[in-house]
Design a protein around this motif. Sequence first.
Motif, PDB file in Angstrom:
ATOM      1  N   THR A   1     -66.219  33.976 -21.907  1.00  0.00           N
ATOM      2  CA  THR A   1     -67.084  35.141 -21.708  1.00  0.00           C
ATOM      3  C   THR A   1     -68.417  34.964 -22.437  1.00  0.00           C
ATOM      4  OG1 THR A   1     -66.236  36.336 -23.634  1.00  0.00           O
ATOM      5  CG2 THR A   1     -65.043  36.618 -21.556  1.00  0.00           C
TER       6      THR A   1
ATOM      7  N   SER B   1     -65.703  42.384 -15.075  1.00  0.00           N
ATOM      8  CA  SER B   1     -65.554  42.589 -16.514  1.00  0.00           C
ATOM      9  C   SER B   1     -64.513  43.665 -16.799  1.00  0.00           C
ATOM     10  CB  SER B   1     -66.901  42.982 -17.135  1.00  0.00           C
ATOM     11  OG  SER B   1     -67.435  44.144 -16.523  1.00  0.00           O
TER      12      SER B   1
ATOM     13  N   GLY C   1     -61.364  41.535 -16.255  1.00  0.00           N
ATOM     14  CA  GLY C   1     -61.402  40.321 -17.055  1.00  0.00           C
ATOM     15  C   GLY C   1     -61.046  39.046 -16.323  1.00  0.00           C
TER      16      GLY C   1
ATOM     17  N   CYS D   1     -72.099  37.510 -13.953  1.00  0.00           N
ATOM     18  CA  CYS D   1     -72.243  38.693 -14.793  1.00  0.00           C
ATOM     19  C   CYS D   1     -72.256  39.958 -13.943  1.00  0.00           C
ATOM     20  CB  CYS D   1     -73.530  38.600 -15.613  1.00  0.00           C
ATOM     21  SG  CYS D   1     -73.727  37.038 -16.521  1.00  0.00           S
ATOM     22  N   ASN D   2     -72.265  41.093 -14.621  1.00  0.00           N
ATOM     23  CA  ASN D   2     -72.376  42.372 -13.923  1.00  0.00           C
ATOM     24  C   ASN D   2     -73.677  42.445 -13.132  1.00  0.00           C
ATOM     25  OD1 ASN D   2     -69.952  43.134 -15.096  1.00  0.00           O
ATOM     26  ND2 ASN D   2     -70.904  44.387 -16.692  1.00  0.00           N
TER      27      ASN D   2
ATOM     28  N   GLY E   1     -61.040  35.993 -18.279  1.00  0.00           N
ATOM     29  CA  GLY E   1     -62.149  36.236 -19.199  1.00  0.00           C
ATOM     30  C   GLY E   1     -61.664  36.507 -20.597  1.00  0.00           C
TER      31      GLY E   1
ATOM     32  N   SER F   1     -74.580  41.270 -18.968  1.00  0.00           N
ATOM     33  CA  SER F   1     -73.348  41.748 -19.585  1.00  0.00           C
ATOM     34  C   SER F   1     -72.141  41.413 -18.715  1.00  0.00           C
ATOM     35  CB  SER F   1     -73.417  43.255 -19.809  1.00  0.00           C
ATOM     36  OG  SER F   1     -73.576  43.938 -18.570  1.00  0.00           O
ATOM     37  N   GLY F   2     -70.962  41.431 -19.350  1.00  0.00           N
ATOM     38  CA  GLY F   2     -69.722  41.193 -18.625  1.00  0.00           C
ATOM     39  C   GLY F   2     -69.641  39.825 -17.985  1.00  0.00           C
TER      40      GLY F   2
ATOM     41  N   ILE G   1     -68.541  36.087 -17.131  1.00  0.00           N
ATOM     42  CA  ILE G   1     -67.326  35.292 -17.185  1.00  0.00           C
ATOM     43  C   ILE G   1     -67.585  33.965 -16.476  1.00  0.00           C
ATOM     44  CG2 ILE G   1     -64.877  35.174 -16.554  1.00  0.00           C
ATOM     45  CD1 ILE G   1     -64.846  38.232 -16.471  1.00  0.00           C
TER      46      ILE G   1
END
Length: 283
Positions: free
Chosen positions: A93, A127, A130, A40-41, A282, A107-108, A110
């Motif tokens: 995702t 993200s 993707g 993730c982020n 993603g 968030s974000g 994958i």
Amino acid sequence: MTTMRLHRILGIALLVSACLPAAARAADMPAPISDVTFQCNLGKTIAAKFFAERVDLALSDGRTMSLPQAMSGSGARYANADESIVFWNKGNTAFMTEGIDGPETYSGCIVVSDMVPDPDWAAFASSEYGFSLRYPPGYTVDGGYVYEGLGPGHDITGVSFTIPASMTTGTNLAADTRLSVETLPDAAACTADLFFPAGSVTAAATTEDDTEYSVASLTDAGAGNLYEETVYALAGTSPCLAVRTFIHSANIGNFDPGTVTEFDKAALTAESDAIRKTVVAGQ
């Protein structure tokens, strides 16, 4: 039968009877439908085990939780009783929110591949573009990479992974040799020729490990240098996602004998292919 022997037999029987229900329960526990890790982020991760009606999560902040599946209009949605924690998953995702109508705390996310030759390979996810991939230690990551080979006004953006200095020292391999993941948001079809100057290459379709690619290569030379590029575009992705390998080397004949070793192209290509095969779109 002596009292001591009777007690021993009864003890064994009680032990066996106590163990059987636990063993039966263990045998009845369903295996997860899938077991994946999301990158993730902000460097966060989520390890997720999906079952028919729930998901078990292990978060990078140390928390673990089991969330039952909840109503969802799109994708899969899992939530606790008061929906103060909600985990959303769609395709490769995911994201998590915390608090009633709260923000995304993960968030974000994958999915990252576990198909790596070495467990020490790092995980990366973007993200913005993707995708996720795994790569060996020592590579330098540039999240603001721009490919300028198509000329002014036709830049292609993405993320590059430049080889470590240890791979070039004492060889004819240049330090700007790299692998990059690039995207073309407006491509009608995802083909490799779009990542080269118009008319310079012809793309061919190929399939590796059930992944469909469009592939094209271009070689150029000048001033004693050789430039080799190969693009693998992931067929069907939108935005169009592609992996480019760029190998820059000097003519070994330009060096005094014994001063430089010719780089191992087969080993470099094998490592680049191994990195490419970990790319997850993603989507």
